[in-house]
Write an enzyme that holds these catalytic residues in place. Structure first.
Site, PDB file in Angstrom:
ATOM      1  N   LEU A   1      43.940  34.180  40.478  1.00 23.35           N
ATOM      2  CA  LEU A   1      43.914  33.693  41.722  1.00 23.35           C
ATOM      3  C   LEU A   1      43.418  35.036  42.625  1.00 23.35           C
ATOM      4  O   LEU A   1      43.138  35.040  43.845  1.00 23.35           O
ATOM      5  CB  LEU A   1      45.709  33.602  42.307  1.00 23.35           C
ATOM      6  CG  LEU A   1      46.237  32.155  41.532  1.00 23.35           C
ATOM      7  CD1 LEU A   1      47.515  32.111  42.035  1.00 23.35           C
ATOM      8  CD2 LEU A   1      45.392  31.056  41.891  1.00 23.35           C
ATOM      9  N   GLY A   2      43.618  36.260  42.093  1.00 20.43           N
ATOM     10  CA  GLY A   2      43.339  37.217  42.793  1.00 20.43           C
ATOM     11  C   GLY A   2      43.889  38.682  42.321  1.00 20.43           C
ATOM     12  O   GLY A   2      44.571  38.695  41.470  1.00 20.43           O
TER      13      GLY A   2
ATOM     14  N   GLY B   1      44.776  43.121  43.118  1.00 21.11           N
ATOM     15  CA  GLY B   1      44.985  44.249  43.927  1.00 21.11           C
ATOM     16  C   GLY B   1      44.819  45.592  43.234  1.00 21.11           C
ATOM     17  O   GLY B   1      44.456  45.427  42.014  1.00 21.11           O
TER      18      GLY B   1
ATOM     19  N   GLY C   1      47.613  45.195  40.256  1.00 21.58           N
ATOM     20  CA  GLY C   1      47.876  44.225  39.327  1.00 21.58           C
ATOM     21  C   GLY C   1      47.014  43.027  39.520  1.00 21.58           C
ATOM     22  O   GLY C   1      46.473  42.810  40.622  1.00 21.58           O
TER      23      GLY C   1
ATOM     24  N   VAL D   1      47.285  38.527  40.278  1.00 19.84           N
ATOM     25  CA  VAL D   1      48.109  37.344  40.314  1.00 19.84           C
ATOM     26  C   VAL D   1      47.467  36.191  39.551  1.00 19.84           C
ATOM     27  O   VAL D   1      46.256  35.946  39.571  1.00 19.84           O
ATOM     28  CB  VAL D   1      48.207  36.876  41.932  1.00 19.84           C
ATOM     29  CG1 VAL D   1      49.016  35.707  41.968  1.00 19.84           C
ATOM     30  CG2 VAL D   1      49.235  37.965  42.329  1.00 19.84           C
TER      31      VAL D   1
ATOM     32  N   LYS E   1      52.644  37.590  38.255  1.00 26.32           N
ATOM     33  CA  LYS E   1      52.109  39.088  38.686  1.00 26.32           C
ATOM     34  C   LYS E   1      52.030  39.659  37.323  1.00 26.32           C
ATOM     35  O   LYS E   1      52.949  39.950  36.924  1.00 26.32           O
ATOM     36  CB  LYS E   1      52.655  39.533  39.816  1.00 26.32           C
ATOM     37  CG  LYS E   1      52.248  40.992  39.901  1.00 26.32           C
ATOM     38  CD  LYS E   1      53.242  41.403  41.043  1.00 26.32           C
ATOM     39  CE  LYS E   1      52.881  42.821  41.283  1.00 26.32           C
ATOM     40  NZ  LYS E   1      53.718  43.662  42.535  1.00 26.32           N
TER      41      LYS E   1
ATOM     42  N   ASP F   1      57.146  47.597  53.745  1.00 28.13           N
ATOM     43  CA  ASP F   1      55.428  47.194  53.747  1.00 28.13           C
ATOM     44  C   ASP F   1      55.286  45.840  54.714  1.00 28.13           C
ATOM     45  O   ASP F   1      54.578  44.965  54.247  1.00 28.13           O
ATOM     46  CB  ASP F   1      54.925  47.376  52.382  1.00 28.13           C
ATOM     47  CG  ASP F   1      53.457  47.603  52.504  1.00 28.13           C
ATOM     48  OD1 ASP F   1      52.935  48.044  53.535  1.00 28.13           O
ATOM     49  OD2 ASP F   1      52.728  46.803  51.655  1.00 28.13           O
TER      50      ASP F   1
END
Length: 696
Positions: free
Chosen positions: A28-29, A31, A34, A36, A50, A144
């Site tokens: 899905l994407g 960062g 890690g 996802v 994740k 955050d």
């Protein structure tokens, strides 16, 4: 399976095929720390998994932080977050699976639709204040909070990504000189003394986030994170474009010193003074109505009916993946007195003989608790018991009841209306035709009251249970239940017995005792496996929830048949926190605190379906012809297809305009044939036809 390719910067070229027993279907994407993945559980539940990068998996410090993330996410999992389904921080590649919840992030909302209007901003700020209140109550500091970490669900914002959050009792501390967070939304103390960051830092981030939602930029803006950091510590925030009604609150949130910022509770109180009301309608911008085709499973808004507001289905907005840039990685998902005035409902597809209605209850503000009997609704609020005509909402009678709060809806027992007041020393029963008292009496103080078999059962603090005849008010028996210091009795419609349950200290066995309410005699007394709580009885069987020793979550539904001694257990696909239950035949409907609704068939030993409703706090689900109904804390009534688990429709929210608060205890709706009756925090009692929930 061909290994998946990841185009995210810094990620491995080859991605794993499995995380635990979950097959990773697509990326899905990614960062900084890690990736996802989309996955499904064995029961078909859609998950976002994740998986951390291999380079960080070899770092003991990162593993410690990931364990902390999992612990924090589990601790606050529920009303304001995406629930954690499973995790293994000790795996070669640590991973965590959360529910895949459709929803727009705040950053995507502002990017697509521009700044929010004042009403949306008030609702957003109130929802986030409530979310932070509960997160902080769980002992967690997020650290955050930013637009990409807020999902705009149908019943309010969801705070996600606890990658750098810290439980206040955690032994893991931030290293000296290491800054963790996203500069435009970090508090001054996160730059000056990161080891001492507390809940007030989340309030500062909330202030910055509100400026972004109102203007599309932050209160401290620069292309350089170093300049932003200097501005956060030394400069005054730029609130240009923030509505005047909200600017003072936002400014207080952005105070340089933590002790000068409001608490979430203080913010919620101040917001009630800013506006007469706010609601928790879906955060779906009007600009998008009638644009691109709706995704599968979402109600379309392309057909406009005259004089009717069509409400989108909560939580089924277009999915978006929120990623955290350069630091924490988002493991998140695409995602009045006197007769009331009667208002005729708008056009509906219900039968012509029933147009629907809504009325204001005659008591104080708060959602009435109602039951149905012989063409009327019997309802209770604090200070009043009343009856309404089920056909048109006309007030039939009212009776002041100032000496106790309703412990549930009034019920018919012994031919009389029993108000079911919780606590106090006064009992009375009312004439169902006039509301006048038929008998009254004072009793010793009692801690609990239960109605069953034409009896009122009063449990005192010393554990004594007293049986009072509902028809006459006379005491017929009084005794202790063997083995119980202070029993909590459970009773269910059409069942002749009441049940007490007491788990062992280890929580592995539960003593279940069935008592005849007419005599107090014990009918059976057994020890069953698990930490059990009675949730229903039907067809000669008793149904239980099996959960943790604190009964904060439930992991299975159990059916026990006394005649045969059979104990049948069906595990849930994942633990549900503080769930509500109802029974319809062999099917148990379970609504978790985070909005997960499941149908579990004890006869077939399968889960029929599950639905993520995005309702933070809901009522007991109620079964009607082909439907499952439940109420949300903001006064919405929702309908689900009982066969497929598809969300069919919902009414509008009805919050108390004077307080803006959601209901703490959410009364269940009442389903009678194809009519459904609901109540709301603003004191409304309303009726709708059940044939076409999409028209509500």
């Amino acid at each position: 399976m061909t290994p998946q390719r990841n185009t995210g910067a810094g990620a491995e070229a080859e991605l794993p095929e499995y995380a635990g027993h979950y097959r990773l279907e697509s990326c899905l994407g990614s960062g900084g720390m890690g990736v996802v993945h989309l996955a499904h559980s064995a029961s078909g539940l859609k998950l976002a998994v994740k998986v951390v990068h291999a380079e960080f998996a070899r770092d003991p410090e990162f593993r410690g932080r990931f364990r902390q993330e999992v612990a924090a996410a589990r601790r606050v999992s529920g009303a304001f977050t995406a629930p954690v389904v499973d995790a293994d921080p000790e795996a070669d590649r640590p991973w965590m699976a959360t529910l895949f919840i459709p929803g727009l992030s705040l950053s995507e909302h502002v990017k697509r639709n521009g700044p929010m209007d004042p009403g949306q901003l008030r609702r957003l700020m109130a929802g986030l204040a409530e979310a932070l209140r509960d997160i902080h109550r769980a002992g967690v500091v997020h650290r955050d909070l930013k637009p990409s970490n807020v999902l705009l669900a149908g019943d309010g914002p969801k705070v996600i990504d606890f990658g750098i959050s810290r439980p206040k009792d955690s032994e893991l501390r931030t290293e000296t000189g290491k800054l963790i967070g996203t500069p435009p939304f970090m508090a001054p103390e996160q730059f000056r003394r990161p080891r001492d960051v507390g809940p007030a830092a989340d309030i500062f981030a909330l202030g910055s986030l509100m400026v972004h939602a109102a203007t599309g930029r932050g209160p401290f803006d620069s292309d350089s994170p170093y300049v932003v950091a200097y501005q956060v510590v030394h400069d005054e925030p730029d609130l240009t474009g923030v509505p005047e009604s909200l600017a003072p609150l936002v400014l207080r949130c952005l105070a340089k010193e933590p002790e000068n910022r409001p608490t979430p509770g203080e913010l919620m109180q101040d917001l009630r003074l800013v506006a007469a009301s706010y609601d928790t309608q879906a955060f779906i911008p009007a600009q998008r109505a009638g644009q691109s085709p709706e995704p599968k499973g979402r109600a379309t808004d392309s057909k406009r009916r005259p004089r009717r507001r069509v409400h989108r289905l909560a939580g089924l907005a277009l999915g978006v993946l929120s990623l955290v840039a350069g630091g924490a990685f988002a493991a998140v998902q695409l995602f009045g007195d006197g007769p009331p005035t009667v208002h005729a409902a708008g056009p509906r597809s219900a039968p012509a003989s029933f147009a629907g209605w809504d009325v204001k209850a005659p008591g104080r503000a708060g959602a009435p608790q109602c039951s149905y009997t012989s063409g009327k609704l019997l309802c209770a609020q604090t200070g009043v018991v009343f009856a309404l005509s089920a056909s048109d909402g006309t007030l039939l009678w009212r009776h002041s009841a100032p000496k106790g709060r309703p412990g549930g809806p009034p019920v018919m027992s012994g031919g009389l209306v029993q108000p079911s007041l919780d606590g106090g020393r006064h009992l009375e029963a009312l004439d169902p035709a006039s509301g006048r008292p038929r008998w009254q009496r004072n009793v010793p103080p009692y801690a609990g009251i239960q109605q069953a078999g034409g009896m009122l059962l009063l449990t005192r603090a010393d554990g004594t249970v007293t049986g009072v005849d509902s028809a006459t008010g006379r005491t017929t028996w009084s005794r202790r239940i063997p083995g119980y210091a202070q029993p909590s009795l459970a009773a269910f419609p059409a069942d002749p017995l009441v049940y007490a349950a007491s788990a062992s200290n280890q929580g592995t066995r539960t003593r279940v005792t069935a008592v005849d309410p007419k005599t107090g005699d014990v009918r059976f007394d057994v020890r069953l496996d698990g930490y059990l709580k009675p949730v229903g009885a039907e067809g000669g069987s008793v149904f239980f929830a099996d959960g943790s020793a604190a009964y904060e979550d439930v992991r299975a539904v159990v059916r026990y048949t006394p005649a045969t001694g059979e104990q049948r257990r069906v595990p849930l696909p994942y633990p549900l926190e503080r769930p509500r239950f109802s029974l319809h035949g062999s099917v148990v409907h379970v609504l978790g605190a985070g909005g997960a609704l499941l149908a579990v068939d004890l006869e077939a030993r399968v889960q029929r379906w599950s639905l993520q409703t995005a309702v933070s706090r809901g009522s007991v689900p109620v079964a009607g012809p082909g439907r499952v109904y439940f109420s949300a804390a903001d006064g919405r009534l929702l309908a689900v297809d009982a066969r497929t688990g598809r969300l069919l429709g919902q009414t509008r929210a009805r919050l108390d305009a004077n307080s803006g608060e959601l209901a703490t205890a959410v009364p269940a709706p009442v389903a009678v044939g194809n009519r459904v009756y609901g109540t709301a925090p603003d004191g409304t009692v309303f009726a709708v036809g059940g044939n076409d929930p999409s028209a509500w």
